[in-house]
Design a protein around this motif. Structure first.
Motif, mmCIF file in Angstrom:
data_model
loop_
_atom_site.group_PDB
_atom_site.id
_atom_site.type_symbol
_atom_site.label_atom_id
_atom_site.label_comp_id
_atom_site.label_asym_id
_atom_site.label_seq_id
_atom_site.Cartn_x
_atom_site.Cartn_y
_atom_site.Cartn_z
ATOM 1 N N VAL A 172 25.398 45.340 36.286
ATOM 2 C CA VAL A 172 24.013 45.935 36.859
ATOM 3 C C VAL A 172 24.183 45.705 38.495
ATOM 4 O O VAL A 172 24.181 44.393 38.972
ATOM 5 C CB VAL A 172 22.874 45.417 36.041
ATOM 6 N N VAL A 173 23.918 46.763 39.086
ATOM 7 C CA VAL A 173 23.861 46.558 40.632
ATOM 8 C C VAL A 173 22.343 46.821 41.276
ATOM 9 O O VAL A 173 21.452 47.501 40.563
ATOM 10 C CB VAL A 173 24.609 47.561 41.431
ATOM 11 N N ASN A 174 21.874 46.131 42.359
ATOM 12 C CA ASN A 174 20.740 46.517 42.921
ATOM 13 C C ASN A 174 20.838 47.358 43.847
ATOM 14 O O ASN A 174 22.067 47.896 44.263
ATOM 15 C CB ASN A 174 20.490 44.884 43.859
ATOM 16 N N ILE A 180 31.959 49.241 45.880
ATOM 17 C CA ILE A 180 33.329 49.548 46.397
ATOM 18 C C ILE A 180 33.930 50.753 45.514
ATOM 19 O O ILE A 180 34.316 51.763 45.788
ATOM 20 C CB ILE A 180 34.196 48.423 46.636
ATOM 21 N N ASN A 181 33.722 50.402 44.232
ATOM 22 C CA ASN A 181 34.330 51.276 43.043
ATOM 23 C C ASN A 181 33.547 51.060 41.767
ATOM 24 O O ASN A 181 33.008 49.874 41.744
ATOM 25 C CB ASN A 181 35.877 51.330 43.100
ATOM 26 N N VAL A 182 33.959 51.877 40.924
ATOM 27 C CA VAL A 182 33.315 51.536 39.512
ATOM 28 C C VAL A 182 34.707 51.600 38.531
ATOM 29 O O VAL A 182 35.491 52.532 38.553
ATOM 30 C CB VAL A 182 32.502 52.720 39.225
ATOM 31 N N LYS A 193 30.488 49.957 31.737
ATOM 32 C CA LYS A 193 30.965 50.143 33.054
ATOM 33 C C LYS A 193 30.845 48.782 33.885
ATOM 34 O O LYS A 193 29.712 48.307 33.726
ATOM 35 C CB LYS A 193 29.856 51.284 33.531
ATOM 36 N N PHE A 194 31.777 48.476 34.832
ATOM 37 C CA PHE A 194 31.559 47.522 35.801
ATOM 38 C C PHE A 194 31.704 48.162 37.429
ATOM 39 O O PHE A 194 32.309 49.202 37.482
ATOM 40 C CB PHE A 194 32.653 46.675 35.476
ATOM 41 N N PHE A 195 31.000 47.277 38.259
ATOM 42 C CA PHE A 195 30.741 47.671 39.584
ATOM 43 C C PHE A 195 31.454 46.742 40.338
ATOM 44 O O PHE A 195 31.119 45.412 40.122
ATOM 45 C CB PHE A 195 29.222 47.928 39.841
ATOM 46 N N ARG A 196 32.390 47.070 41.113
ATOM 47 C CA ARG A 196 32.940 46.420 42.278
ATOM 48 C C ARG A 196 32.075 46.420 43.423
ATOM 49 O O ARG A 196 32.153 47.469 43.838
ATOM 50 C CB ARG A 196 34.439 46.645 42.322
#
Length: 215
Positions: A172-174, A180-182, A193-196
């Motif tokens: 989870v992103v703020n 940078i990428n997903v 789904k992971f967020f870099r």
């Protein structure tokens, strides 16, 4: 009466064509060479002013950026609501900048910008968008940026990446995260789904020099 066979005639044509091509290339080289030499001589004969960063009454985000000491390090901390770190320098009056030297500590990617007086907006004068290492794998310690041509009372070095930045993985992103990428994966029939995300470190510069053409 001359008697040319098909083979001798073909050889004659190829020989003449080769001769013409060679002369054409030679002529082009002779035309380009003076221009190249004039450019080199102009570069060597350029006379620069004193370092504008050593003038009094400068306003800077970190005084160590322009203290004339390469042993001190100026810092730009990661902001809370902005993805970019920046070093800002304000001159007491507009300066015609032609050359800038950055003594680097940890910058990888950045842009040199100036405040355009007519629009009061930041414009990019030069950008570095690739990782800069020498043959031994050491980070580039000095950037000499020539051929600048702008007049402004304020410049900034906006930092995008440093060698000390980390990349972390989040599910989870703020709103203020710099993604940078997903990465999309399926585990046991479930989609994930992971967020870099960039975890910025302080940006660091040892010294900045600026020059205009000598009067």
């Amino acid at each position: 009466m001359l008697n040319y066979t098909s083979g001798s005639w073909s050889g004659f044509v190829v020989s003449r064509a080769t001769h013409w091509i060679y002369n054409g290339i030679l002529l082009i080289c002779l035309m380009i060479l003076p221009i190249f030499l004039m450019g080199c001589l102009a570069s060597l004969s350029t006379q620069w002013s004193d370092n504008l960063m050593l003038a009094p009454d400068l306003e800077v985000t970190d005084q160590r950026l322009v203290d004339g000491n390469l042993e001190t390090v100026a810092i730009a901390l990661p902001p809370q609501k902005n993805k970019d770190r920046a070093f800002v320098i304000k001159f007491p009056q507009p300066q015609s900048i032609r050359r800038l030297i950055i003594h680097n500590q940890n910058l990888l990617m950045f842009s040199l910008e100036y405040l355009e007086p007519k629009t009061n907006k930041w414009e990019i004068a030069h950008s570095v968008r690739s990782r800069n290492f020498d043959r031994n794998g050491h980070l580039q310690t000095k950037f000499v940026i020539d051929r600048l041509r702008f007049t402004s009372s304020m410049i900034r070095i906006k930092v995008n990446r440093t060698i000390d930045d980390r990349i972390v993985t989040k599910t989870v992103v703020n709103p203020d995260d710099h993604v940078i990428n997903v990465i999309k994966r399926t585990f046991a029939g479930r989609y994930a789904k992971f967020f870099r995300v960039l975890a910025p470190s302080p940006a660091a510069i040892r010294e900045v020099e600026a020059y205009k053409l000598a009067q």
